[in-house]
Scaffold this motif. Structure first.
Motif, short mmCIF file in Angstrom:
data_model
loop_
_atom_site.label_atom_id
_atom_site.label_comp_id
_atom_site.label_asym_id
_atom_site.label_seq_id
_atom_site.Cartn_x
_atom_site.Cartn_y
_atom_site.Cartn_z
N THR A 355 0.82 -1.21 0.00
CA THR A 355 0.00 0.00 0.00
C THR A 355 0.85 1.26 0.00
O THR A 355 0.57 2.22 -0.73
CB THR A 355 -0.93 0.00 1.23
OG1 THR A 355 -1.73 -1.18 1.20
CG2 THR A 355 -1.83 1.21 1.22
N GLU A 356 1.92 1.27 0.80
CA GLU A 356 2.75 2.47 0.90
C GLU A 356 3.77 2.58 -0.21
O GLU A 356 4.35 3.64 -0.43
CB GLU A 356 3.45 2.48 2.27
CG GLU A 356 2.47 2.57 3.44
CD GLU A 356 3.16 2.49 4.78
OE1 GLU A 356 4.35 2.84 4.85
OE2 GLU A 356 2.52 2.07 5.75
N ALA A 362 -2.46 4.43 -8.83
CA ALA A 362 -2.48 3.04 -9.28
C ALA A 362 -2.68 2.07 -8.13
O ALA A 362 -2.68 0.86 -8.34
CB ALA A 362 -1.17 2.72 -10.00
N ARG A 363 -2.88 2.59 -6.93
CA ARG A 363 -2.90 1.74 -5.73
C ARG A 363 -4.03 0.72 -5.76
O ARG A 363 -3.84 -0.45 -5.42
CB ARG A 363 -3.02 2.64 -4.49
CG ARG A 363 -2.82 1.94 -3.18
CD ARG A 363 -2.90 2.96 -2.05
NE ARG A 363 -1.69 3.78 -2.01
CZ ARG A 363 -1.64 4.99 -1.43
NH1 ARG A 363 -2.71 5.51 -0.89
NH2 ARG A 363 -0.51 5.66 -1.42
N GLY A 364 -5.22 1.15 -6.16
CA GLY A 364 -6.35 0.23 -6.17
C GLY A 364 -6.15 -0.92 -7.13
O GLY A 364 -6.46 -2.07 -6.82
N GLY A 420 13.44 4.69 0.66
CA GLY A 420 12.46 5.36 -0.17
C GLY A 420 11.28 4.52 -0.54
O GLY A 420 10.15 4.94 -0.49
N LYS A 421 11.52 3.26 -0.92
CA LYS A 421 10.44 2.37 -1.35
C LYS A 421 10.94 0.96 -1.22
O LYS A 421 12.12 0.68 -1.06
CB LYS A 421 10.05 2.68 -2.80
CG LYS A 421 11.19 2.50 -3.79
CD LYS A 421 10.76 2.91 -5.20
CE LYS A 421 11.90 2.75 -6.20
NZ LYS A 421 11.55 3.17 -7.56
N PRO A 422 10.01 -0.03 -1.34
CA PRO A 422 10.43 -1.41 -1.20
C PRO A 422 11.40 -1.81 -2.30
O PRO A 422 11.34 -1.31 -3.40
CB PRO A 422 9.10 -2.18 -1.32
CG PRO A 422 8.04 -1.19 -0.95
CD PRO A 422 8.55 0.12 -1.41
#
Length: 422
Positions: A355-356, A362-364, A420-422
């Motif tokens: 989610t994060e 584009a999350r949904g 920053g991100k996965p």
């Protein structure tokens, strides 16, 4: 957590609770349905399977629609559809001499309603909060609500079946309509753009309406598909791994519970007593999810390592069942409780990473693929468990332990969060 949004979150949490009850509540009632309708065990199992299969097919569609038109605009009709289909199923059971086809049709409609409701919860929580700690806590609560539904399902389903076998169908509209009312009145849809960053205007002046920039306007479907394809090209490694880990985790949960349910039946544990025993490992899953969601906060390394550690714990418990071959009830329930607790530790981290780590636009859609994979695991667990049990208990638990180890290794090597991100 922002105090004013606690009611929003509580209302959102009713959605996974309702959808879990709508499906899992029927599992302990299947033998009664089989006898009442004069159908085979395979036909009775379709009441569960068609719900999951329809949801799997339509989840990506509803995820995309929620990105385009808003989360609540998709969730609320979905909840109404689940309620209406439940009422129709109950009416069909009362009115038709041979209601099987009507019941299957109703379950298909409920699967469509579930596809429009449950999977959109994850992106909605991500939209609702600004702070990553609040998002993680919120996702932990949502995952806890989901697993709490699994805890309640065997007990509630067994209790309702004491009255009449089709009573659970009439209970589904009650749960769905309560969730509909709470979401409709208490969940405030976040505004798509907030250029002020949430700060108040010091002069209390009404902000001037600005013309939307091109990148803020709704994309065409073709442009949106290109955006999603580019996202998967850039971040596909960890996204595909997350989808796989979530799907395998659900396979482990439902494969284990299927074996436990069958074993209890063989040992003449029925009705509410059986539901209460099944609730023990599920309660561990629920509790672990809740505390894991609080512990991970906004730390992406914690999200990853919590998931890895939980899966290692589950692998150890499942391996102990396979290697020892012991079948005592206390040992079996104890090891499955430990295994499901380990899985429960990992699920909030997966939800939060996904989610994060994805842009709101584009999350949904992206989280819908994750939800679809989880439904695949739910649908695959019981039938594959039945096939493996046909060989031996050891065959089942060696397979589950190997799948859990593969899940842990995927988490270790394919999911690599950075600051920053996965």
């Amino acid at each position: 957590m922002e105090a004013r949004k606690k009611w929003d979150l509580a209302s959102i949490a009713t959605i996974p609770l309702t959808m879990t009850l709508a499906n899992s509540m029927l599992i302990p009632v299947l033998p009664d349905m089989q006898k009442a309708l004069g159908i085979s065990a395979l036909k009775a199992s379709l009441f569960i399977t068609v719900y999951a299969v329809v949801a799997i097919v339509f989840i990506p569609v509803t995820g995309y629609l929620s990105d385009r038109f808003g989360r609540k605009k998709i969730i609320l009709p979905g909840l109404l559809l689940v309620a209406a289909a439940g009422a129709f199923a109950g009416w069909a059971a009362l009115s038709f001499k041979t209601p099987y086809s009507a019941l299957i049709s109703a379950r298909m409609l409920q699967g469509l309603g579930a596809a429009a409701s449950f999977p959109i919860v994850l992106p909605l929580v991500g939209d609702l909060f600004r702070r990553e700690e609040d998002v993680s806590t919120g996702l932990g609560i949502v995952e806890t609500s989901n697993t709490f539904g699994k805890v309640l399902s065997p007990i509630v389903g067994s209790a309702l079946a004491l009255w009449v076998w089709y009573a659970p169908f009439f209970a589904i509209p009650a749960f769905s309509l309560l969730s509909f009312v709470m979401v409709a009145f208490f969940v405030k849809a976040p505004k798509p753009a907030d250029s002020s960053g949430g700060q108040k205007n010091p002069n209390n002046q009404k902000p001037q309406r600005q013309q939307a920039k091109p990148d803020q306007q709704k994309q065409s479907p073709k442009a949106f598909v290109r955006q999603i394809a580019a996202l998967f090209r850039e971040q596909g490694r960890w996204l595909y791994a997350t989808f796989a880990v979530g799907g395998i985790a659900m396979f482990l949960v439902f494969g284990s519970l299927f074996y436990l349910s069958e074993t209890l039946e063989e040992r003449s544990v029925h009705g509410i007593a059986k539901g209460a025993v099944l609730a023990i490992p599920l309660a561990a899953l629920c509790t672990a999810s809740f505390w894991a969601g609080k512990w991970i906060g906004k730390s992406k390394p914690r999200m990853k390592w919590g998931c890895f550690g939980g899966l290692v714990c589950a692998t150890a418990a499942l391996s102990a069942l396979a290697l020892t071959g012991k079948t005592g009830s206390v040992w079996l329930v104890g090891m499955l409780t430990l295994a499901l607790a380990g899985i429960g530790i990992g699920l909030p981290g997966l939800d939060a990473l996904l989610t994060e780590g994805i842009d709101k636009k584009a999350r949904g859609t992206v989280t819908s693929f994750y939800s679809s994979m989880r439904f695949v695991g739910v649908a695959a667990g019981p039938p594959l468990g039945a096939v493996l049990i046909g060989h031996s208990m050891n065959a089942l638990f060696y397979t589950l332990a190997a799948a859990c180890l593969a899940d842990a290794l995927l988490t270790l090597f394919a999911i690599r969060p950075d600051p920053g991100k996965p």
